[in-house]
Structures are given as structure tokens and as C-alpha cells.
Scaffold this active site. Sequence first.
Site, short mmCIF file in Angstrom:
data_model
loop_
_atom_site.label_atom_id
_atom_site.label_comp_id
_atom_site.label_asym_id
_atom_site.label_seq_id
_atom_site.Cartn_x
_atom_site.Cartn_y
_atom_site.Cartn_z
N ASN A 1 0.78 -1.23 0.00
CA ASN A 1 0.00 0.00 0.00
C ASN A 1 0.81 1.29 0.00
OD1 ASN A 1 -2.41 -1.30 -0.18
ND2 ASN A 1 -3.00 -1.01 1.95
N GLU B 1 -2.78 -0.68 -7.89
CA GLU B 1 -4.17 -0.82 -7.45
C GLU B 1 -4.78 0.58 -7.41
OE1 GLU B 1 -5.52 -3.42 -3.91
OE2 GLU B 1 -5.43 -1.41 -3.07
N TRP C 1 -10.43 -7.94 11.57
CA TRP C 1 -9.66 -7.58 10.37
C TRP C 1 -8.18 -7.62 10.70
CZ3 TRP C 1 -6.84 -2.77 10.13
CH2 TRP C 1 -6.04 -2.68 8.98
N ARG D 1 -15.10 -2.96 5.99
CA ARG D 1 -14.66 -4.26 5.46
C ARG D 1 -15.88 -5.07 5.00
NH1 ARG D 1 -10.66 -2.22 4.61
NH2 ARG D 1 -8.66 -2.43 5.61
N ASP E 1 -7.69 -11.82 -4.46
CA ASP E 1 -7.52 -10.71 -3.52
C ASP E 1 -7.71 -11.21 -2.09
OD1 ASP E 1 -7.31 -8.00 -2.66
OD2 ASP E 1 -9.50 -7.89 -2.54
N HIS F 1 -1.59 2.09 9.51
CA HIS F 1 -2.60 2.21 8.44
C HIS F 1 -3.22 3.60 8.58
CE1 HIS F 1 -5.86 1.05 5.71
NE2 HIS F 1 -5.38 -0.17 5.57
N SER G 1 2.63 -2.14 5.08
CA SER G 1 3.68 -3.15 5.22
C SER G 1 5.04 -2.59 4.79
CB SER G 1 3.34 -4.38 4.38
OG SER G 1 3.21 -4.06 3.01
#
Length: 630
Positions: free
Chosen positions: A65, A129, A221, A252, A355, A392, A438
Site C-alpha cells: 500500500n 491498485e 480484520w 470491510r 484478492d 494504516h 507493510s
Amino acid sequence: MPVSADFETVEVSTDLLIVGGGFSACGAATEASYWAKKHGLKVVLVDKAALDRSGAVAMGLSAINQYVGVKDGENTVEDYVRYVRQDLMGVSREDLVYNIARHVDSTVHLFEKWGLKIWTDEEGKYVHEGRWQLMINGESYKIIIAEAAKNALDDAGGEIYERVFIVEPLVENNKIVGAVGFSTRENKFYVFKAKAVICGMGGAVHVFRPRSVGEGFGRSWYPPFNSGSSAYFTIKAGAEMTCQEVRFIPVRFKDAYGPVGAWFLLFKSRAVSAGGGEYMAVRKDELENWAPYGLAKPIPANLRNYLGMLDEDAGLGPLYMETHEAIGKLAEEYKDDPKAFKKKMKELESEAWEDFLDMTISQAILWAALNVKPEEKHSEIAACEPYFIGSHSGASGAWVSGPEDLDTPYKWGYTNMTTVEGLFAVGDASGASSHKFSSGSHTEGRIAGKQAIKYIVEKGQEPAVDMGKVEELKKKILTPLDLFDANKGKYTDPEVNTEYIMPRQFLHRLQKIMDEYAGGVTARFKTSKSLLERAMELMALLKEDSDKQAARDLHELMRCWENIQRMWIAESHVRTILFREETRWPGYYFRADTPKMDNDNWLCFCNCKWDPATGEWEMIKRDIWTMPGV
Ligand code: SFD
Ligand code: AMP
């Protein structure tokens, strides 16, 4: 004889100690080992689980990401700073964000070199993405990154301790000297003595009552095994913390927590409510109340949540991801060629399943169980219970020193060092530098790894560990085993006993307080001063009872300490929401008594600090530094 008498004490001495074995810790181990070898220093890494599959990336991921892509000329590092500032409604440590962003591409290139498959197009370019996200075949992502860390440690003569649960920091005169913990497999109590410590034990899950109760209890999650060890470790060491009010609530796929990023960004799907339509379009005017952030793109994650929640509050739910519509649109250009159309549909279908199979396998299983074919039918989505995660779109964590070459007001030591000397924090453990994910967490680990070795070379001293204090800690940490053993026979049911409380019961009690008073799922993410004050009253009683937890075995002993760690992050959270008298992140939480954003008084960091000498908490406001020209 008490059960604890049987525990051997194992002492391990090192120069650098890394606690945690996830993405940031692996980054730290890889980089620190390189510099340690040059200086003849020792590095030890301790993980509560097994490095190959520990932490948030245990199941794998389907995207990286954070990738700025400077070499492709698509973005600049400054663009990323603006992006994070916007997403966190103005509250971010821009020096830290900048530092990670300028190094993150090189980390991603290393991942590729180590064997991670990043998708490429016909021209050999990375498949994005979204603007910052790259698609990967990431089922084995953690194994690849762990292998590199293991090799680096091995090459430098370092050591890894797996299945050792770190409980407490060892601190003398505001200087870290080590950590203690216990094996989750053998009757061993560990004392690690070190000149510097890097804390990378991840975020906190299950502080709030999860949506998954009953048969699905434990599903979440973010990884349920990350229990707030980082926050506990740094708070108990006496480090200043930041943004403890900024919990993260992701939207989610409902009940199995499948991430939505690929659907929004890659498949360009819409989200709708059953009764209100596309809430991001229908409720656009609401965004004006949260200007300037509500009016700029991308709309912050919490505001995206908030608009959906408004529909739910109005009885217009459930919310749905329009997967069938998105897939249909992507395949539309092939509709005149049946063969090509079929091929494209097959490709999209397999991407949709991959995914989840790469990242949240349980979601693929739930889809199968519910007979969902994403190309035919939409899927329900929902806002999760809150998590504490600095990597995040949350921001909680330790307050760390900024990069040495930037002229910022936040510098008191080595980069990523907390306010406790020699103690560094990375990944979910370091605050106000959101959107590292990450790749950024690994990068931050690398930065801290190099800095920690520099600190040891320039200032490292033999750790002065007070073994008297260690003995006291050992007794305290192992108490739950003795408590169970001494009282287990008093009642017919070992789980119901007036002398002790089982860890599962304690967890439910904490989660109930947080859920009902601090704005959890059942409180529709709303709270107020009075509710928070009531939470503090109940928390004080909970804290009293925390000494009464009992454990039948080593696994339950770990559960007891995970609970205590969660309780501490919970307290810091409640105190900080109380301190910030405004609502800045609706969609994460809504303070009903101060329902508006107040930039005049609260565009600042809300920090807190627990004093190990007095046991008192201090709340601190700190100014936000904005990068000149950015
Ligand atoms: O789609 C102790 N994340 C995503 N990042 C991405 O780059 N792309 C994605 O696609 C991402 N998505 C995603 C992500 C996470 C999860 C769970 C899902 C989907 C389902 C986020 C990243 O994974 C995250 O940012 C990093 O992993 C954070 O790194 P770090 O190092 O801060 O935490 P960790 O990796 O969880 O490691 C923690 C380690 O600490 C150990 N540990 N060890 C000893 N003693 C204790 N007491 C300990 N407590 C914990 C753990 O075992 C572990 O080794 S998406 O949703 O956005
Ligand atoms: P998620 O799967 O929700 O964790 O998101 C993965 C990545 O995509 C993160 O970088 C998110 O910030 C980003 N993202 C997810 N949804 C959106 C959206 N609707 N608009 C912009 N960015 C998004």
C-alpha cells in the site's frame, strides 16, 4: 510449592534487542544486522510467535500500500506528505512521513529482489491498485520478508527467540536496559539485557468488543494476536505517546473482514446503502462541515466511513459493495466478442477471489459458504470495531524523534527514538506517521535499525539491570499460574471461582466497557464526556481485578498479560478522547457533546505520558509542524 517455583530464569545479553517479529521488526533486523556486523555488535530478536507467519501479514497480503514511485516520475515524496496530512484531517508528523516516503521505494525494490512477485503489465511496469498501491502475489509475503531478516541476523551472528512473549520493559533513570518475558512453550522466564531496544510488537486488537461474537469470536480484520504489547511497553517505560485517541475503523466485507481497497481502487466499485443509494454522492453536502479536509481528494477514510454510517443511522442500511456492477463495467468493452468477454470475466473473477485468498482467506470461505459470486451479486460491507494501529489510517503510538537532517521541532535524539533513552519505536508502535502499511513499516524498521546501532556505537553503555526488580517482576508475571493452582479445587467448575477471574471473562469485561462507553460498534461509535468518565470509573475497578486473573497453562498466562496490555492502551485512549474536546474524525468516533471540529483549539497533537515514578498520567498538547512549501 507454587507452580512458578519451577520456572528457570534465562538471561540473554545483547547490544541491540528487537522486540516483535513483524514487518517493522524484520526491517529493523535486516538493517541493524548489516551495521552491527561492521561494528562487532550483537542483535537479538524476540517474537511471541514464529517469524515466518507472525504479525499482521501472517495470512499474506494482496497489495503493497505504500509505494511512491519516484523513479517513474509519477509522484513526489512531498505528494505523499500532503496525502497523509489530508487523510488524517491535518494531524500528522510530516517529518516522519517524509522520512519513510523518501526511503520506501528502495524497500519495495528489495522485496522484489528477495522474491516477492509484484504484478507487472505488458510493458513491464508495476500494476497499480491505486495511486500509491501495487498489486502483488502476496500469500507468502511474510515468509519472504522473514527469510531476509533471518539471513541477515545469521550473517551477523545474531539470535532469534521465537514463542517468547515480552511483557515489561526494564528501565533505569529513563534509559532502557532490556525487557522481560516468558516462553509460551516451556517453563522459562527470560531476561534480556540490552544497550538499546527497538519496539515493533504491532497494534492492538480486541480492546473493543468485536462484531464477531459467539461462534465467530476472535475473528477480526487486524490480527487478534496483536494485543497492544507495543503501546504497553512504551507507556510502561515512561515514553510520551501521541494520537492515542486516533483509533482506526476500516470498512470491510461484513463478518469475515475482507479488505475493500482492491474493490474501490482496482475494480472501481461503488458502495451503496440499500435504502439511500450511493452515500458518497447523496450525502456530499455533509462534507462541507469538515472543510478543508472534507472538500479535498481523496476524502479521508473516516469521512468515507461517516457518510455510510449516517445512512445506517437513518435506517437505510445495510451497506453493499456493488461488486457485480463493477465487474460488469470492466468487462463491458468486450461485450461484442463473446470469447474475449468470457475470458475477461474469468480473469476478473479470479482476481476478485485471489484478492482474498492472498490476504483474508476467511472472507473467501465466507463467500463460498454464502454462495456469493461477486460477478453476480453484491456483498454486504460494514464498519469494523476500532483498532489501534499507527501504520494504516490510524495514528496511535509512541512519540518519536524526527530525522536528523530535517529542521523540525521534534528532535531530541536519534531518529525514531522515543522520549526514553535508547528505546526506539517502529511500525504500529510509532505514532502520527500513518499510511506506512507493510512497506513503510519495514522501511521505518530499517531507519530505526541503523539509528539504534549508531546510538550504541556512540553512546551505548553496559545495561545496569537491577536483578532485584527482575525477581519482583518474575513473581508478578507468573502469579496467574499460582493463583489458579492454589484455588482450582474450591469449586466444581474451574472457570467460576470467587478467588480469581479467567482471562476470557476479563477480556469480555474490558470489551464491554469500551464498546458501551467509549464508542464501540453497539454504541454506533458515539461517546461523550459523561460516558467516558463512567468508563474511567469502571476501568479503575477492572484494573483492581487485573491482579486476580488466573491461568491454567502458559497459553492462558499469555492471555492474562495480553489483557493487561489491552487495558492500558484502553485507558490511554479514553483519557485522550476526553482531553480532545472536539470531534475531528467522525467515522472513527463521534463525541456527541462536542460534535464539531475545532481547528482554532484542537489542530494539534494530543499526547500523554504515564510517569513510572508516580503512576500519574500527564496530558500534553503539541504543535503541528507543517513542511515548508508542501
Ligand atoms: O488491504 C510480540 N496491512 C496492509 N499493508 C499493505 O501494505 N497492504 C495491504 O494490503 C494491507 N492490508 C492489510 C494489512 C494488514 C492486515 C492484517 C490485513 C490487510 C488483513 C497492514 C500491514 O500488515 C501493517 O501495516 C504492518 O504489518 C505493520 O507492521 P508491524 O511490524 O508494526 O506489525 P506486525 O507486522 O503485525 O508485527 C507485530 C509483531 O510483534 C509480535 N508481537 N512479540 C513478542 N512479545 C509480544 N508481547 C508481542 N506482541 C506482538 C508479533 O508476533 C509480530 O511478529 S489492507 O487491509 O490495507
Ligand atoms: P483498505 O483495503 O481499505 O485497507 O485500503 C487499501 C488502500 O486503499 C489504503 O491505502 C487505503 O487508504 C486506500 N483506499 C481504500 N479505499 C479507498 C477509497 N475509497 N478512496 C481512496 N483510497 C482508498
